[in-house]
Design a protein around this motif. Structure first.
Motif, PDB file in Angstrom:
ATOM      1  N   MET A  33       0.844  -1.185   0.000  1.00 33.41           N
ATOM      2  CA  MET A  33       0.000   0.000   0.000  1.00 33.41           C
ATOM      3  C   MET A  33       0.883   1.240   0.000  1.00 33.41           C
ATOM      4  N   ARG A  34       0.408   2.241  -0.634  1.00 31.93           N
ATOM      5  CA  ARG A  34       1.151   3.503  -0.709  1.00 31.93           C
ATOM      6  C   ARG A  34       0.558   4.469   0.316  1.00 31.93           C
ATOM      7  N   ARG A  35       1.000   4.292   1.548  1.00 29.67           N
ATOM      8  CA  ARG A  35       0.411   5.064   2.639  1.00 29.67           C
ATOM      9  C   ARG A  35       0.743   6.554   2.563  1.00 29.67           C
ATOM     10  N   ARG A  36       1.923   6.896   2.089  1.00 30.39           N
ATOM     11  CA  ARG A  36       2.238   8.324   1.985  1.00 30.39           C
ATOM     12  C   ARG A  36       1.278   9.001   1.010  1.00 30.39           C
ATOM     13  N   TYR A  37       1.004   8.344  -0.095  1.00 29.32           N
ATOM     14  CA  TYR A  37       0.064   8.911  -1.061  1.00 29.32           C
ATOM     15  C   TYR A  37      -1.334   9.030  -0.437  1.00 29.32           C
ATOM     16  N   ALA A  38      -1.721   8.020   0.345  1.00 27.94           N
ATOM     17  CA  ALA A  38      -3.021   8.063   1.021  1.00 27.94           C
ATOM     18  C   ALA A  38      -3.077   9.236   2.002  1.00 27.94           C
ATOM     19  N   ARG A  39      -1.978   9.474   2.717  1.00 26.32           N
ATOM     20  CA  ARG A  39      -1.918  10.618   3.637  1.00 26.32           C
ATOM     21  C   ARG A  39      -1.967  11.936   2.873  1.00 26.32           C
ATOM     22  N   GLU A  40      -1.310  11.980   1.738  1.00 23.71           N
ATOM     23  CA  GLU A  40      -1.337  13.181   0.902  1.00 23.71           C
ATOM     24  C   GLU A  40      -2.762  13.487   0.459  1.00 23.71           C
ATOM     25  N   LEU A  41      -3.476  12.472   0.021  1.00 27.49           N
ATOM     26  CA  LEU A  41      -4.869  12.660  -0.369  1.00 27.49           C
ATOM     27  C   LEU A  41      -5.709  13.100   0.829  1.00 27.49           C
ATOM     28  N   ALA A  42      -5.483  12.477   1.976  1.00 29.27           N
ATOM     29  CA  ALA A  42      -6.234  12.847   3.180  1.00 29.27           C
ATOM     30  C   ALA A  42      -5.963  14.305   3.548  1.00 29.27           C
ATOM     31  N   LEU A  43      -4.712  14.721   3.459  1.00 31.77           N
ATOM     32  CA  LEU A  43      -4.365  16.115   3.746  1.00 31.77           C
ATOM     33  C   LEU A  43      -5.105  17.052   2.793  1.00 31.77           C
ATOM     34  N   GLN A  44      -5.126  16.715   1.524  1.00 37.69           N
ATOM     35  CA  GLN A  44      -5.795  17.563   0.543  1.00 37.69           C
ATOM     36  C   GLN A  44      -7.294  17.660   0.818  1.00 37.69           C
ATOM     37  N   VAL A  45      -7.886  16.560   1.232  1.00 38.37           N
ATOM     38  CA  VAL A  45      -9.311  16.558   1.554  1.00 38.37           C
ATOM     39  C   VAL A  45      -9.577  17.401   2.797  1.00 38.37           C
ATOM     40  N   LEU A  46      -8.767  17.210   3.836  1.00 38.84           N
ATOM     41  CA  LEU A  46      -8.945  18.010   5.054  1.00 38.84           C
ATOM     42  C   LEU A  46      -8.781  19.496   4.756  1.00 38.84           C
ATOM     43  N   GLU A  57     -11.556  10.121  -7.203  1.00 45.60           N
ATOM     44  CA  GLU A  57     -11.191  10.664  -8.509  1.00 45.60           C
ATOM     45  C   GLU A  57      -9.684  10.653  -8.727  1.00 45.60           C
ATOM     46  N   GLN A  58      -8.904  10.730  -7.668  1.00 44.77           N
ATOM     47  CA  GLN A  58      -7.456  10.826  -7.769  1.00 44.77           C
ATOM     48  C   GLN A  58      -6.753   9.474  -7.785  1.00 44.77           C
ATOM     49  N   CYS A  59      -7.432   8.452  -7.327  1.00 48.48           N
ATOM     50  CA  CYS A  59      -6.761   7.162  -7.145  1.00 48.48           C
ATOM     51  C   CYS A  59      -7.715   6.024  -7.483  1.00 48.48           C
ATOM     52  N   ASP A  60      -7.149   4.962  -8.051  1.00 49.72           N
ATOM     53  CA  ASP A  60      -7.979   3.795  -8.344  1.00 49.72           C
ATOM     54  C   ASP A  60      -7.546   2.564  -7.543  1.00 49.72           C
ATOM     55  N   GLU A  61      -6.658   2.771  -6.583  1.00 51.17           N
ATOM     56  CA  GLU A  61      -6.220   1.664  -5.726  1.00 51.17           C
ATOM     57  C   GLU A  61      -7.096   1.641  -4.479  1.00 51.17           C
ATOM     58  N   GLN A  62      -7.891   0.604  -4.339  1.00 46.13           N
ATOM     59  CA  GLN A  62      -8.889   0.558  -3.266  1.00 46.13           C
ATOM     60  C   GLN A  62      -8.254   0.637  -1.879  1.00 46.13           C
ATOM     61  N   ASN A  63      -7.099   0.001  -1.675  1.00 42.61           N
ATOM     62  CA  ASN A  63      -6.486   0.056  -0.343  1.00 42.61           C
ATOM     63  C   ASN A  63      -6.013   1.473  -0.005  1.00 42.61           C
ATOM     64  N   VAL A  64      -5.563   2.227  -0.983  1.00 43.31           N
ATOM     65  CA  VAL A  64      -5.163   3.619  -0.765  1.00 43.31           C
ATOM     66  C   VAL A  64      -6.399   4.466  -0.464  1.00 43.31           C
ATOM     67  N   ILE A  65      -7.450   4.261  -1.242  1.00 45.11           N
ATOM     68  CA  ILE A  65      -8.706   4.991  -1.033  1.00 45.11           C
ATOM     69  C   ILE A  65      -9.240   4.714   0.372  1.00 45.11           C
ATOM     70  N   ASP A  66      -9.253   3.444   0.769  1.00 45.77           N
ATOM     71  CA  ASP A  66      -9.791   3.059   2.081  1.00 45.77           C
ATOM     72  C   ASP A  66      -8.980   3.669   3.222  1.00 45.77           C
ATOM     73  N   PHE A  67      -7.650   3.617   3.124  1.00 44.95           N
ATOM     74  CA  PHE A  67      -6.815   4.170   4.192  1.00 44.95           C
ATOM     75  C   PHE A  67      -6.986   5.680   4.272  1.00 44.95           C
ATOM     76  N   SER A  68      -6.964   6.333   3.133  1.00 43.27           N
ATOM     77  CA  SER A  68      -7.134   7.779   3.101  1.00 43.27           C
ATOM     78  C   SER A  68      -8.490   8.175   3.670  1.00 43.27           C
TER      79      SER A  68
END
Length: 135
Positions: free
Chosen positions: A1-14, A33-44
């Motif tokens: 899983m790309r957790r840093r990318y998930a955190r980046e997306l979470a930061l952008q959403v916040l 819309e930014q990601c198609d990896e379900q595990n990244v989407i779920d973590f974010s």
């Protein structure tokens, strides 16, 4: 899983929710819309949801560690990075505190700057120490 990318997306959403006053639904659509990896989407999404659900407590924790600042006077990126990392420190037992802080600092270097990362590090380190004493 790309957790840093998930955190980046979470930061952008916040950030969108904080500054742009986006609804949580609209902001969460952004992740998909930014990601198609379900595990990244779920973590974010879990980071965003947990941070938002605990925002009042998280803001109180951060505010207690600010000596010369008010939370709302801090740059929005920095404020939301600290919120995200504080959520991880307090609520994500499976993530080591050093990882949460390091990830926040790396994102600060990308989205904010070197001075901000030092400021964020000082606040998050103090929060971590207090959390460890409490638990």
């Amino acid at each position: 899983m790309r957790r840093r990318y998930a955190r980046e997306l979470a930061l952008q959403v916040l950030y969108q929710m904080d500054v742009g006053k986006s609804s949580s639904e609209k902001a969460m659509e952004y992740i998909s819309e930014q990601c198609d990896e379900q595990n990244v989407i779920d973590f974010s999404a879990s980071l965003v949801q947990g941070t938002v659900e605990n925002m009042s407590k998280i803001d109180n924790i951060i505010s207690a560690h600010l000596t010369s600042w008010k939370l709302n006077s801090i740059a929005a990126v920095d404020r939301n990075l600290m919120r995200l990392a504080t959520y991880e420190l307090y609520y994500c037992e499976d993530i080591p505190s050093s990882v949460s802080i390091n990830e926040a600092l790396e994102l600060a270097k990308i989205f904010s700057g070197e001075k901000s990362s030092k400021f964020i590090n000082g606040i998050l380190d103090a929060i971590k120490k207090d959390f460890e004493v409490e638990n």
